[in-house]
Enzyme design. Structure first.
Site, short mmCIF file in Angstrom:
data_model
loop_
_atom_site.label_atom_id
_atom_site.label_comp_id
_atom_site.label_asym_id
_atom_site.label_seq_id
_atom_site.Cartn_x
_atom_site.Cartn_y
_atom_site.Cartn_z
N ARG A 84 31.49 80.67 72.33
CA ARG A 84 31.94 80.58 70.93
C ARG A 84 30.98 79.73 70.08
O ARG A 84 30.79 80.03 68.89
CB ARG A 84 33.35 79.98 70.89
N HIS A 114 37.18 87.43 73.33
CA HIS A 114 38.52 86.85 73.47
C HIS A 114 39.21 87.32 74.76
O HIS A 114 40.40 87.14 74.92
CB HIS A 114 39.37 87.19 72.24
N ASN A 172 36.06 74.80 63.10
CA ASN A 172 35.53 74.00 64.21
C ASN A 172 36.35 72.76 64.55
O ASN A 172 36.39 72.33 65.71
CB ASN A 172 34.10 73.55 63.90
N HIS A 208 29.57 80.61 66.33
CA HIS A 208 29.77 79.74 65.17
C HIS A 208 28.45 79.17 64.65
O HIS A 208 28.37 78.76 63.49
CB HIS A 208 30.76 78.62 65.50
#
Ligand code: HEM
Ligand SMILES: *[C@@H]1O[C@H](CO)[C@@H](O)[C@H](O)[C@H]1NC(C)=O
Ligand SMILES: *[C@@H]1O[C@H](CO)[C@@H](O)[C@H](O)[C@H]1NC(C)=O
Length: 332
Positions: free
Chosen positions: A66, A197, A98, A70
């Site tokens: 992740r 996911h 975050n 990001h």
């Protein structure tokens, strides 16, 4: 005559080669062999520390994967997410997506320290994130891919970019598609990348809205299976328990597989942004069905889309720098 024909042919081939090199120029600046001479052991160092971290904490693979996402969605894949706040810099770690959520920074520090010991000032923090994302996928059973390298690290961060450009779990499908398009990523990239996911956790606060009050009318999201909703409500009450964790894929939470898409077909996606892939448009729904039925195609598309995401606006050449500490810009 023959000679002239051969010459024309040659020139056409050169022209075609030039066209191809222009088309691929966005990614041509990155090169899988970037560190082959300057730090041949770089990939081995990253893989061994990711492996150790994953062994100590089975969630860490998800968290590292992740971080790369990001990073790339804010100012490109430039390690901007790794910078800590200073008097003159607002860290992206404080953004809504975050805060109390992004993790794995200590593992990145450990990787970076080992790289600095082996090859000082050579391997960028942005490349560490790209390699760690690939290794995390492989270590949990997902596909591998060759990681183009040579990204350089930013001199700044953008908390606004982090808040605005990273999709939110209550965004509509059109908004999510727009945010991916902003990064040059299409619907195939979107549906394939969300397959991430299949591992990792979500906090209650990321999906409470759909359990109780999806559209502000006091009605829950009825696209969520009723029994799944009941389970989620048990540990995600109307108020409190914000940080309670739930697996994003409750069936095989630590295995990178295509179970995520099967969950969507059973109306058991945890986030609203997950379930809208099935309910929001026929094109995304068809891809969900394809990946649920065929893990090989999912893996192929996932690997391709990860390379594509890793190519989002990298700093190359003399732009940016190679940080010695991923948390701060160099002081030189
Ligand atoms: C529409 C796009 C996306 C949305 C709205 C979204 C949203 C979220 C949210 C809300 C969480 C839970 C965070 C928390 O509550 O602490 C999460 C976790 C996660 N996301 Fe996404 N995500 C998206 C796309 C992606 C992509 C493209 C990747 C990777 C390529 C990714 C990888 C992950 C992983 C692995 C986790 C689990 C992290 C952990 O356990 O530490 N996500 N995502
Ligand atoms: C989405 O969630 C955010 C953060 O909880 C909230 O401020 C916003 O109003 C929500 N948007 C919609 C459309 O429900
Ligand atoms: C649902 O959300 C709306 C707008 O966010 C709010 O005004 C309303 O009080 C909420 N209803 C319930 C039952 O929580």
């Amino acid at each position: 005559m023959r000679k002239g024909g051969a010459m024309t042919m040659m020139m056409m081939m050169v022209a075609v080669a030039l066209v191809f090199s222009c088309v691929s120029s966005a990614s041509a600046q990155l090169d899988p062999h970037f560190y082959s001479h300057s730090c041949p052991q770089a990939q081995q160092i990253v893989a061994s520390i990711v492996g150790k971290a994953h062994y100590q904490d089975p969630r860490m693979a998800a968290s590292l994967l992740r971080l790369h996402f990001h990073d790339c969605f804010v100012k490109g894949c430039d390690a901007s997410i790794l910078l800590d706040s200073t008097a003159s810099l607002a860290s992206e770690k404080r953004s809504v997506p975050n805060k109390d959520s992004a993790r794995g920074f200590e593992v990145v520090d450990e990787i970076k320290a080992a790289l600095e010991a082996a090859c000082p000032r050579t391997v960028s923090c942005a490349d560490v994130l790209a390699l760690a994302a690939r290794d995390s996928t492989v270590m949990t059973g997902g596909p591998g891919w060759i990681v183009p390298l040579g990204r350089r690290d930013s001199l700044g961060a953008s908390i606004q970019g982090s808040n605005n450009d990273i999709p939110a779990p209550n965004n509509t499908l059109p908004t999510i598609i727009t945010k991916f398009k902003l990064q040059g990523l299409d619907i195939v990239d979107l549906v394939a990348l969300l397959g991430s996911h299949t591992i990792g956790d979500s906090r209650c606060t990321s999906f409470r809205q759909r359990l109780y009050n999806q559209t502000g009318n006091g009605v829950p999201d009825l696209t969520l299976d009723a029994s799944a909703a009941a389970v989620l409500r048990q540990r995600c009450p109307r108020s409190g328990g914000d940080q309670n964790l739930f697996f994003l894929d409750h069936v095989t939470p630590f295995k990178f597989d295509n179970q995520y898409y099967k969950n969507l077909l059973a109306n058991k996606g945890v986030l609203s942004s997950d379930q809208v892939l099935l309910t929001g448009s026929p094109a995304t729904a068809d891809l969900v069905k394809l990946y649920a039925a065929n893990q090989d195609i999912f893996f192929q598309h996932f690997a391709q889309s990860m390379v594509k995401m890793g190519n989002v606006s990298p700093l190359t050449g003399a732009s940016g720098e190679v940080r010695t500490n991923c948390r701060s810009v160099n002081h030189n």
